[in-house]
Design a protein around this motif. Structure first.
Motif, PDB file in Angstrom:
ATOM      1  N   LEU A 215      -5.241 -30.843  25.118  1.00 12.99           N
ATOM      2  CA  LEU A 215      -6.312 -31.661  24.540  1.00 12.99           C
ATOM      3  C   LEU A 215      -7.646 -30.928  24.580  1.00 12.99           C
ATOM      4  CD1 LEU A 215      -5.625 -35.321  25.725  1.00 12.99           C
ATOM      5  CD2 LEU A 215      -4.758 -34.085  23.727  1.00 12.99           C
ATOM      6  N   VAL A 250      -2.405 -34.205  16.039  1.00 10.87           N
ATOM      7  CA  VAL A 250      -2.399 -32.981  15.240  1.00 10.87           C
ATOM      8  C   VAL A 250      -3.387 -32.026  15.904  1.00 10.87           C
ATOM      9  CG1 VAL A 250      -2.630 -32.024  12.929  1.00 10.87           C
ATOM     10  CG2 VAL A 250      -1.952 -34.427  13.226  1.00 10.87           C
ATOM     11  N   GLY A 252      -5.974 -29.279  17.052  1.00 10.22           N
ATOM     12  CA  GLY A 252      -7.095 -28.652  16.358  1.00 10.22           C
ATOM     13  C   GLY A 252      -7.903 -29.643  15.536  1.00 10.22           C
ATOM     14  N   PHE A 253      -7.604 -30.924  15.699  1.00  9.73           N
ATOM     15  CA  PHE A 253      -8.383 -31.953  14.997  1.00  9.73           C
ATOM     16  C   PHE A 253      -8.938 -32.952  15.996  1.00  9.73           C
ATOM     17  CE2 PHE A 253      -5.931 -30.244  11.571  1.00  9.73           C
ATOM     18  CZ  PHE A 253      -6.815 -30.290  10.506  1.00  9.73           C
ATOM     19  N   ARG A 256     -14.616 -35.508  20.733  1.00  4.80           N
ATOM     20  CA  ARG A 256     -15.308 -36.628  21.348  1.00  4.80           C
ATOM     21  C   ARG A 256     -16.700 -36.819  20.749  1.00  4.80           C
ATOM     22  NH1 ARG A 256     -14.677 -39.264  26.138  1.00  4.80           N
ATOM     23  NH2 ARG A 256     -12.509 -39.299  25.480  1.00  4.80           N
TER      24      ARG A 256
HETATM   25  N1  ACO Z   1      -4.408 -36.211  15.704  1.00  2.00           N
HETATM   26  C1  ACO Z   1      -4.087 -37.491  15.443  1.00  2.00           C
HETATM   27  N2  ACO Z   1      -4.857 -38.531  15.766  1.00  2.00           N
HETATM   28  C2  ACO Z   1      -6.011 -38.259  16.395  1.00  2.00           C
HETATM   29  C3  ACO Z   1      -6.403 -36.958  16.695  1.00  2.00           C
HETATM   30  C4  ACO Z   1      -5.557 -35.915  16.330  1.00  2.00           C
HETATM   31  N3  ACO Z   1      -5.870 -34.643  16.589  1.00  2.00           N
HETATM   32  N4  ACO Z   1      -7.592 -36.989  17.317  1.00  2.00           N
HETATM   33  C5  ACO Z   1      -7.936 -38.280  17.420  1.00  2.00           C
HETATM   34  N5  ACO Z   1      -6.978 -39.041  16.858  1.00  2.00           N
HETATM   35  C6  ACO Z   1      -6.980 -40.481  16.744  1.00  2.00           C
HETATM   36  C7  ACO Z   1      -6.567 -41.100  18.066  1.00  2.00           C
HETATM   37  O1  ACO Z   1      -5.170 -41.254  18.134  1.00  2.00           O
HETATM   38  C8  ACO Z   1      -7.304 -42.417  18.042  1.00  2.00           C
HETATM   39  O2  ACO Z   1      -6.596 -43.301  17.217  1.00  2.00           O
HETATM   40  P1  ACO Z   1      -6.479 -44.828  17.615  1.00  2.00           P
HETATM   41  O3  ACO Z   1      -7.908 -45.341  17.656  1.00  2.00           O
HETATM   42  O4  ACO Z   1      -5.656 -45.391  16.530  1.00  2.00           O
HETATM   43  O5  ACO Z   1      -5.839 -44.862  18.965  1.00  2.00           O
HETATM   44  C9  ACO Z   1      -8.588 -42.066  17.318  1.00  2.00           C
HETATM   45  O6  ACO Z   1      -8.302 -40.921  16.513  1.00  2.00           O
HETATM   46  C10 ACO Z   1      -9.721 -41.756  18.267  1.00  2.00           C
HETATM   47  O7  ACO Z   1      -9.335 -40.647  19.013  1.00  2.00           O
HETATM   48  P2  ACO Z   1      -9.584 -40.454  20.536  1.00  2.00           P
HETATM   49  O8  ACO Z   1      -8.431 -39.753  21.105  1.00  2.00           O
HETATM   50  O9  ACO Z   1     -10.020 -41.761  21.136  1.00  2.00           O
HETATM   51  O10 ACO Z   1     -10.800 -39.515  20.536  1.00  2.00           O
HETATM   52  P3  ACO Z   1     -11.293 -38.805  21.785  1.00  2.00           P
HETATM   53  O11 ACO Z   1     -12.705 -38.538  21.591  1.00  2.00           O
HETATM   54  O12 ACO Z   1     -10.893 -39.499  23.018  1.00  2.00           O
HETATM   55  O13 ACO Z   1     -10.417 -37.452  21.769  1.00  2.00           O
HETATM   56  C11 ACO Z   1      -9.627 -35.345  21.436  1.00  2.00           C
HETATM   57  C12 ACO Z   1     -10.842 -36.253  21.361  1.00  2.00           C
HETATM   58  C13 ACO Z   1      -8.968 -35.404  22.807  1.00  2.00           C
HETATM   59  C14 ACO Z   1     -10.123 -33.911  21.191  1.00  2.00           C
HETATM   60  C15 ACO Z   1      -8.613 -35.766  20.355  1.00  2.00           C
HETATM   61  O14 ACO Z   1      -9.228 -35.741  19.099  1.00  2.00           O
HETATM   62  C16 ACO Z   1      -7.376 -34.895  20.372  1.00  2.00           C
HETATM   63  O15 ACO Z   1      -6.455 -35.131  21.135  1.00  2.00           O
HETATM   64  N6  ACO Z   1      -7.320 -33.818  19.512  1.00  2.00           N
HETATM   65  C17 ACO Z   1      -6.216 -32.906  19.514  1.00  2.00           C
HETATM   66  C18 ACO Z   1      -6.396 -31.833  20.581  1.00  2.00           C
HETATM   67  C19 ACO Z   1      -7.500 -30.857  20.260  1.00  2.00           C
HETATM   68  O16 ACO Z   1      -7.604 -30.349  19.154  1.00  2.00           O
HETATM   69  N7  ACO Z   1      -8.325 -30.541  21.267  1.00  2.00           N
HETATM   70  C20 ACO Z   1      -9.416 -29.584  21.122  1.00  2.00           C
HETATM   71  C21 ACO Z   1     -10.742 -30.248  21.361  1.00  2.00           C
HETATM   72  S1  ACO Z   1     -12.098 -29.187  20.896  1.00  2.00           S
HETATM   73  C22 ACO Z   1     -12.169 -27.970  22.058  1.00  2.00           C
HETATM   74  O17 ACO Z   1     -11.633 -28.027  23.134  1.00  2.00           O
HETATM   75  C23 ACO Z   1     -12.914 -26.701  21.618  1.00  2.00           C
END
Ligand code: ACO
Length: 370
Positions: A215, A250, A252-253, A256
């Motif tokens: 994540l 998914v 890379g998408f 926060r």
């Molecule tokens: N794929 C599918 N659905 C997603 C994704 C994703 N990548 N990201 C967010 N969502 C959805 C969640 O499931 C949630 O849906 P819901 O409301 O129906 O439950 C909604 O979007 C809100 O997402 P949250 O997870 O609450 O957002 P949060 O801010 O907590 O999470 C996070 C951010 C952890 C980065 C999340 O977007 C994620 O898991 N992404 C994939 C992992 C990733 O790419 N991490 C890299 C972060 S950037 C970095 O480290 C440089």
């Protein structure tokens, strides 16, 4: 103490520290010490940005020369750290080895002054990251080249080949984007550990542990594996629909803070295009990433993050996928050190409260009666 109140899951929207180091905002802006990320990405060197993050201002020529030679003086890794790396299992993920080697480095350098420890840790990351990967994969150790910079040397030691100037410049741009990002999970971890007055190696080793998760920093490796699995731009939309229908994240998408655009992803997207054009290479990888980004935006209004576009850049630069998160760590250590110092400047131990949800009033039952 006042009444305990429940805070949002994941501390969503809760400020737990003040910081003057960087600011990311939901409008898609990012500044390092007041300077916009696009300006730094286009014009500055990694070393200048590292100095800016650590010292709070852009260096003069003299300051930059001193900073660069100070880093060079701290490049070599202690023999004992090589022994620690060599003792790690051959099938270890390089990020596990990096985390362990960072901790081992701390055990070797406990007698240095705090300032020297910080220079040492930042300076050693290219050789440490590259050789953690090289040694567990059975390759010979490589040393940084004397007159080359942080980015060139990291790319050189990871690939085992002297990179051309354009590749090193493109790689350096990505390292600048990875340098610092206010209170992400790993930096928060570093500040929590710093608040106990543990040393900088302990805090940054904990940061590396937090970074590994998919994540957070682990997402760049997962994103590249996903792009390879999809294979072609035409298959992107169907792949996305299937992933979403199965409730899979998914990689890379999402972010926060950035809900519309991650400025680092857009700068990296442009860099991927430029890099492929410079090489006169097929732009299939760019079209595939773009197709997936568009499909995700249409389906969920979730933007690509830095990891999504850094991954195909690293791939194009012939970097092994398992080194992507360690590369992130090599750069982010600088941000972690700056936050370590900022935390200690006005320290208060992090010790949040919790709301107990377990049972009460149970009586001990002897083991033979359970
Ligand atoms: N794929 C599918 N659905 C997603 C994704 C994703 N990548 N990201 C967010 N969502 C959805 C969640 O499931 C949630 O849906 P819901 O409301 O129906 O439950 C909604 O979007 C809100 O997402 P949250 O997870 O609450 O957002 P949060 O801010 O907590 O999470 C996070 C951010 C952890 C980065 C999340 O977007 C994620 O898991 N992404 C994939 C992992 C990733 O790419 N991490 C890299 C972060 S950037 C970095 O480290 C440089």
């Amino acid at each position: 103490m006042s009444e305990i109140t429940r805070v949002p899951a994941g501390l969503y929207g809760v400020a737990v520290s003040e910081t003057g180091i960087s600011r990311s905002a939901s409008d898609g802006s990012l500044v390092f010490r007041g300077y916009g990320i696009k300006d730094l990405f286009e014009k500055a060197s990694f070393e200048e940005c590292a100095f800016l993050i650590l010292e709070g201002h852009l260096p003069t020529k003299g300051e930059l020369d001193d900073f660069t030679s100070n880093l060079r003086a701290h490049w070599p890794l202690p023999t004992n750290v090589y022994q620690i790396i060599k003792a790690m299992p051959r099938d270890s993920h390089p990020m596990d080895v990096v985390r362990t080697a960072m901790s081992g480095l701390g055990a070797n350098e406990h007698s240095l002054s705090p300032k020297e420890q910080q220079y040492s840790l930042v300076a050693k990351m290219p050789a440490l990251v590259a050789n953690c990967y090289r040694i567990v994969r059975g390759m010979e150790v490589m040393e940084p080249e004397e007159d080359m910079n942080f980015a060139w040397n990291l790319l050189y030691m990871l690939t085992g080949k002297r990179p051309d100037a354009f590749d090193a410049w493109a790689f350096e741009r990505e390292l600048i984007l990875y340098l610092e990002h206010d209170l992400n999970a790993s930096t928060f971890t570093v500040r929590v550990v710093a608040s106990t007055l543990a040393d900088v190696y302990a805090a940054c080793t904990a940061g590396a542990a937090a970074l590994k998760g998919p994540l957070h920093g682990g997402a760049n490796e997962a994103a590249m594996q996903m792009l390879l699995e999809i294979g072609s731009p035409e298959k992107a939309a169907a792949y996305l629909q299937e992933s979403l229908s199965k409730g899979r994240k998914v990689m890379g998408f999402g972010h926060r803070v950035y809900k519309k655009v991650d400025p680092r992803a857009q700068l990296s997207k442009g860099m991927l295009k430029t890099l492929l054009e410079h090489r006169h290479a097929d732009d299939k990888l760019y079209r595939l990433a773009d197709a997936l980004e568009q499909a995700m935006w249409q389906a969920k209004r979730i933007p690509a993050n830095l990891d999504f576009y850094a991954a195909p850049i690293f791939y194009t630069l012939s970097l092994p996928i398992e080194t992507y998160t360690p590369i992130f760590a090599a750069s982010r250590v600088t941000g972690w050190v700056a936050h370590y110092n900022e935390q200690l400047a006005e320290n208060k131990l992090f010790r949040p409260d919790s709301i107990y949800t377990g049972p009460n009033d149970l009586s001990y039952v002897p083991i033979e009666k359970r």
